[in-house]
Design a protein around this motif. Structure first.
Motif, PDB file in Angstrom:
ATOM      1  N   GLN A 200       0.849  -1.194   0.000  1.00 34.11           N
ATOM      2  CA  GLN A 200       0.000   0.000   0.000  1.00 34.11           C
ATOM      3  C   GLN A 200       0.887   1.248   0.000  1.00 34.11           C
ATOM      4  O   GLN A 200       1.676   1.454   0.918  1.00 34.11           O
ATOM      5  N   ALA A 201       0.746   2.068  -1.031  1.00 33.17           N
ATOM      6  CA  ALA A 201       1.592   3.253  -1.161  1.00 33.17           C
ATOM      7  C   ALA A 201       1.218   4.303  -0.126  1.00 33.17           C
ATOM      8  O   ALA A 201       0.057   4.405   0.288  1.00 33.17           O
ATOM      9  N   LEU A 202       2.203   5.074   0.299  1.00 35.04           N
ATOM     10  CA  LEU A 202       1.983   6.174   1.227  1.00 35.04           C
ATOM     11  C   LEU A 202       2.139   7.495   0.480  1.00 35.04           C
ATOM     12  O   LEU A 202       3.219   7.812  -0.018  1.00 35.04           O
ATOM     13  N   ALA A 203       1.056   8.260   0.395  1.00 28.63           N
ATOM     14  CA  ALA A 203       1.084   9.564  -0.268  1.00 28.63           C
ATOM     15  C   ALA A 203       1.750  10.585   0.652  1.00 28.63           C
ATOM     16  O   ALA A 203       1.858  10.376   1.860  1.00 28.63           O
ATOM     17  N   PRO A 204       2.207  11.710   0.095  1.00 29.08           N
ATOM     18  CA  PRO A 204       2.836  12.750   0.927  1.00 29.08           C
ATOM     19  C   PRO A 204       1.968  13.213   2.088  1.00 29.08           C
ATOM     20  O   PRO A 204       2.472  13.454   3.188  1.00 29.08           O
ATOM     21  N   VAL A 205       0.646  13.309   1.874  1.00 27.23           N
ATOM     22  CA  VAL A 205      -0.218  13.755   2.963  1.00 27.23           C
ATOM     23  C   VAL A 205      -0.238  12.729   4.088  1.00 27.23           C
ATOM     24  O   VAL A 205      -0.355  13.083   5.274  1.00 27.23           O
ATOM     25  N   GLN A 206      -0.091  11.441   3.754  1.00 27.61           N
ATOM     26  CA  GLN A 206      -0.053  10.415   4.783  1.00 27.61           C
ATOM     27  C   GLN A 206       1.250  10.469   5.579  1.00 27.61           C
ATOM     28  O   GLN A 206       1.258  10.269   6.792  1.00 27.61           O
ATOM     29  N   VAL A 207       2.339  10.737   4.883  1.00 23.13           N
ATOM     30  CA  VAL A 207       3.622  10.895   5.574  1.00 23.13           C
ATOM     31  C   VAL A 207       3.564  12.096   6.518  1.00 23.13           C
ATOM     32  O   VAL A 207       4.071  12.050   7.649  1.00 23.13           O
ATOM     33  N   LEU A 208       2.917  13.175   6.072  1.00 26.82           N
ATOM     34  CA  LEU A 208       2.735  14.345   6.926  1.00 26.82           C
ATOM     35  C   LEU A 208       1.914  13.969   8.159  1.00 26.82           C
ATOM     36  O   LEU A 208       2.235  14.369   9.295  1.00 26.82           O
ATOM     37  N   GLY A 209       0.852  13.205   7.943  1.00 27.19           N
ATOM     38  CA  GLY A 209       0.021  12.768   9.063  1.00 27.19           C
ATOM     39  C   GLY A 209       0.805  11.924  10.054  1.00 27.19           C
ATOM     40  O   GLY A 209       0.632  12.052  11.273  1.00 27.19           O
ATOM     41  N   MET A 210       1.679  11.050   9.555  1.00 29.48           N
ATOM     42  CA  MET A 210       2.504  10.235  10.430  1.00 29.48           C
ATOM     43  C   MET A 210       3.409  11.117  11.280  1.00 29.48           C
ATOM     44  O   MET A 210       3.595  10.878  12.481  1.00 29.48           O
TER      45      MET A 210
END
Length: 315
Positions: free
Chosen positions: A260-270
């Motif tokens: 499952q790919a991680l989009a930039p917004v998801q990395v920001l959320g992490m």
């Protein structure tokens, strides 16, 4: 943060990190549509094993206290957790569960006298926001029963955390013993309901058995021992702010194991959720040592016993 507190936080954090694998194991290894049976299999074998290992039973009012804690932390939490896992995408369940720090902040104010600060509330909101960004793509369709189950599981675990902190432990009883009591009580509460609602146990193959063994030993016996150990040494609010590590771990597992790919917004959320977790560990003063704390000698003996007999196998 001194070294002893850092070690305590790191060990306690291993519990939600382990719980982050629950959705993956549930969907990839376990039989479908058996939330009650799965909750029972996760709790009861682990609880009975710990009771047999420690050979200690509750005394006096700790019979009902252990039953209440077992109901909150295990008996209600596990079935609701697995019901939400079966009915909701993992992402949506994680978003709903991420309000746990806010639940605990309110309950700790009522029962522990831990007055929530503006920083605590903002950190809790930031944690929920960060988790929401991480799992945004996995939100999926709305399911009322699944949402209610996810909210209920979060509230139940939060109440269990607060009352575990409020009642402490009987003199001479370590976290390993308390973990065994709660898992056994919770598993016994789930068992009759599971058989009444879901019928006879399903036929299990090797993959199912491996999943249940992992959940019972690593994800439950070891993880809850670390969690209750942390509750005894940290404030309830600090402990619960480690909770967002669970959905973050789930996202990493989805990326590493399921592609499952991680989009930039998801990395920001992490980054936001992890930052909130760290901020939640900053306390203005060290909490007073509980009068119910057990001796360090027995704690070391119990921890050594746990390490020798229940060390998880590396896979």
């Amino acid at each position: 943060m001194n070294q002893n507190r850092l070690v305590t936080v790191a060990l306690t954090a291993l519990a939600p990190v382990s719980w982050g694998s629950t959705y993956f194991v549930t969907t990839q290894f376990l039989p479908a549509d058996r939330p009650l049976f799965t909750g029972m299999m996760r709790a009861l074998p682990a609880g009975l094993a710990l009771v047999a290992l420690t050979r200690r039973l509750p005394r006096g009012d700790w019979w009902w206290k252990a039953a209440v804690l077992g109901a909150l932390n295990i008996g209600a939490f596990f079935p609701l957790l697995f019901l939400s896992a079966y009915r909701l995408p993992g992402g949506m369940a994680a978003v709903i569960g991420s309000v746990g720090p806010l639940w605990v902040a309110g309950l700790a104010a009522l029962f522990l006298g831990e007055k929530p600060t503006l920083r605590t509330l903002l950190t809790g909101i930031a944690a929920a926001l960060g988790v929401s960004l991480v799992v945004l793509k996995a939100a999926g369709a709305f399911d009322a029963i699944g949402v209610i189950a996810a909210l209920g599981s979060s509230a139940s675990m939060s109440a269990g955390t607060v009352f575990t902190k409020r009642w402490g432990r009987p003199e001479g009883v370590g976290p390993l013993v308390l973990t065994g009591w709660q898992l056994t009580a919770g598993g016994l509460l789930i068992a009759p309901v599971a058989f009444f609602v879901e019928g006879a146990p399903p036929a299990l193959d090797g993959r199912n058995i491996a999943g249940y063994v992992y959940l019972a030993l690593v994800n439950t016996a070891v993880a809850y021992w670390l969690w209750f150990r942390g509750i005894g040494r940290m404030t309830a609010t600090s402990v619960t702010f480690l909770g967002p590590l669970s959905p973050l771990t789930a996202a990493v597992i989805g990326w590493a194991a399921l592609g499952q790919a991680l989009a930039p917004v998801q990395v920001l959320g992490m980054a936001i959720a992890f930052g909130a977790t760290l901020a939640g560990q900053v306390t203005p003063k060290k909490p007073a040592k509980s009068a119910q704390s057990f001796s360090s000698t027995e704690d070391n003996q119990l921890e050594l016993s746990m390490d020798v007999t229940s060390r998880p196998v590396r896979r």
